[in-house]
Design an enzyme around this catalytic site. Structure first.
Site, PDB file in Angstrom:
ATOM      1  CB  SER A  25      -0.762   0.196   1.458  1.00  0.00           C
ATOM      2  OG  SER A  25      -1.645   1.297   1.473  1.00  0.00           O
ATOM      3  CE1 TYR A  38      -3.394  -1.732   5.391  1.00  0.00           C
ATOM      4  CE2 TYR A  38      -2.741   0.037   5.091  1.00  0.00           C
ATOM      5  CZ  TYR A  38      -3.276  -0.914   4.804  1.00  0.00           C
ATOM      6  OH  TYR A  38      -3.551  -1.020   3.321  1.00  0.00           O
ATOM      7  CB  ALA A  40       4.967  -1.404  11.012  1.00  0.00           C
ATOM      8  CB  SER A  41       1.776  -4.952   8.225  1.00  0.00           C
ATOM      9  OG  SER A  41       0.767  -4.377   7.682  1.00  0.00           O
ATOM     10  CE  LYS A  42      -1.283  -3.804   3.583  1.00  0.00           C
ATOM     11  NZ  LYS A  42      -1.484  -4.906   2.919  1.00  0.00           N
ATOM     12  CB  ILE A  71      -8.422   1.064  -4.761  1.00  0.00           C
ATOM     13  CG1 ILE A  71      -7.022   1.368  -5.058  1.00  0.00           C
ATOM     14  CG2 ILE A  71      -9.013   0.129  -5.942  1.00  0.00           C
ATOM     15  CD1 ILE A  71      -6.728   1.884  -6.396  1.00  0.00           C
TER      16      ILE A  71
END
Length: 147
Positions: A25, A38, A40-42, A71
């Protein structure tokens, strides 16, 4: 999840090569308030994709990531309806002044899986209408009038 799926796919792909496309993302390279886990995970998915690209190149396996922005989907509808984000504000921040479509993301993934992208590996490709490169969310008409 991304790591586990890649690990399983690699076992099948080592004999024949191929392409792995992971989903990140724009949040992987930009900050979003109240979504540190979120983001950090991406960012982790992007690092994983680069590392796997180096490790798997000898087997003819290419690994890339796509990093969508806003999106038009159920997810953004949820954020808009909850008031977490504002459509009016987002449209002023996105250079193309619109949300992307699921079909546009699918087309990018299809390209990355095709032979037309055979020399692309280890990359994160943003698909965000210019949001991640536009540092001036203001009204450009004023700047253009001075030029």
């Amino acid at each position: 999840g991304t790591f586990r799926v890649a690990r399983e796919a690699i076992g099948f792909m080592k004999e024949r090569g191929g392409s792995i496309v992971n989903f990140s993302s724009i949040a992987g390279s930009m900050g979003l308030p109240y979504r540190a886990s979120y983001c950090a995970s991406k960012a982790g998915i992007e690092g994983l994709s680069r590392s796997l690209a180096v490790e798997l190149a000898e087997f003819g396996i290419r690994v890339n990531a796509v990093a969508p922005g806003w999106i038009d989907s159920d997810l953004i509808d949820k954020d808009l309806n909850s008031g977490l984000v504002s459509e009016a504000v987002l449209r002023t921040r996105i250079s193309l002044r619109r949300f992307g479509t699921v079909d546009e993301v699918a087309s990018l993934v299809a390209f990355l899986c095709s032979s037309e992208s055979s020399y692309i590996t280890g990359q994160t490709i943003g698909i965000d209408g210019g949001l991640s490169v536009d540092l001036d969310p203001g009204d450009r008409r004023a700047a253009l009038a001075k030029a």
